[in-house]
Design an enzyme around this catalytic site. Structure first.
Site, PDB file in Angstrom:
ATOM      1  CE  LYS A  10      -3.328  -2.825   2.076  1.00  0.00           C
ATOM      2  NZ  LYS A  10      -4.648  -2.983   2.853  1.00  0.00           N
ATOM      3  CG  HIS A  93      -6.921  -3.228  -2.715  1.00  0.00           C
ATOM      4  ND1 HIS A  93      -7.402  -2.333  -1.544  1.00  0.00           N
ATOM      5  CD2 HIS A  93      -6.134  -4.216  -1.989  1.00  0.00           C
ATOM      6  CE1 HIS A  93      -7.134  -3.010  -0.306  1.00  0.00           C
ATOM      7  NE2 HIS A  93      -6.497  -4.135  -0.656  1.00  0.00           N
ATOM      8  CD  GLU A  95      -6.920  -0.261   1.389  1.00  0.00           C
ATOM      9  OE1 GLU A  95      -5.488   0.046   0.729  1.00  0.00           O
ATOM     10  OE2 GLU A  95      -6.962  -1.047   2.416  1.00  0.00           O
TER      11      GLU A  95
END
Ligand code: PGA
Length: 252
Positions: A10, A93, A95
């Site tokens: 990340k 993803h 996020e």
């Protein structure tokens, strides 16, 4: 089949930190007979590729833009990722979906573009807690998989890894029950079988992600239908992540 253990750093680690990480990590996973993929920030793709050169470790980006090139300030194209020597890209993803408005449609465009460029996609799907509590998991996953793989041919699936990551398990320390993971993997395979066929569906690499760590990894590695894991938080420490890699070692 060799298992896949994948890291998603990340927005963590400077270039120097990635370099130091690899200095520690590489010797710990030497000759482990596990496919290791490291998802590092864009700023460290080249460093990571160079460090991992004489190893089997593959380097991945964490996102990409679906367009070829042009006026998309701050974005990074598939070609740019390929230019660093990286071979994979994480797409869709949760996020990215929740914070940056990615949709099943944009995810599909990105996968198509990644395939065209020769990148392997780590295609993420997963339901929210609300969806799980309201018995919507099957419907949501089915739609994410079907829409994400629109216009993708069977022979291209070897360049796609599907990561099932329930949103409520990401970064929370909560892992679904074994049976929930097994059932969702079965569901994903049945969706794949309905789009393609049983044999093709059985060959797609399916990984689990969400609060995997160095203590629960062994149990997860034994679950039916789980070909690997995608690890966030616990991948940031090279020793912990190496332990997770070792848990997925299969006999040659
Ligand atoms: P986590 O993240 O391992 O920190 O839960 C997984 C992911 O977001 O891919």
């Amino acid at each position: 089949m060799e298992k896949y253990v994948m890291a998603n750093f990340k927005m963590n680690k400077t270039d120097l930190e990635v370099e130091e990480y690899l200095n520690t990590f590489i010797p710990l996973v030497k000759d482990k007979n596990v496919k290791v993929i490291l998802g590092v920030p864009f700023t460290s793709l080249k460093t990571a590729v160079q460090k991992a050169k004489k190893t089997d470790i593959m380097i991945s980006a964490q996102n990409m833009n679906e367009n070829e090139k042009g006026s998309f300030t701050g974005e990074v194209s598939a070609e740019m990722i390929c230019g660093t020597g990286a071979e994979c890209v994480i797409i869709g993803h949760s996020e990215r979906r929740s914070l940056y408005g990615e949709t099943n449609e944009s995810v599909n465009k990105k996968i198509l573009k990644a395939l065209k460029s020769g990148l392997t996609s780590i295609f993420c799907v997963g339901e929210t807690l609300y969806e799980r509590k309201n018995q919507l998991t099957a419907e949501v996953i089915k739609k994410q998989v079907t829409d994400g793989l629109k216009s993708i041919y069977a022979n291209e699936l070897k360049n796609i890894i599907i990561a099932y990551e329930p949103v409520w398990a990401i970064g929370t320390g909560v892992v679904p029950m074994d049976v929930e993971i097994i059932e969702t993997m079965k569901l994903i395979r049945s969706v794949l079988a309905s789009i393609y066929d049983e044999t093709i569906a059985s060959e797609v690499v399916l990984a689990y992600g969400g609060s995997v760590n160095d203590t629960n990894c062994k149990e997860i590695s034994k679950l039916e239908g789980v070909d690997g894991v995608l690890v966030g938080g616990a991948s940031l420490d090279p020793k912990k992540f190496a332990k997770i890699v070792c848990a997925f070692e299969t006999k040659k």
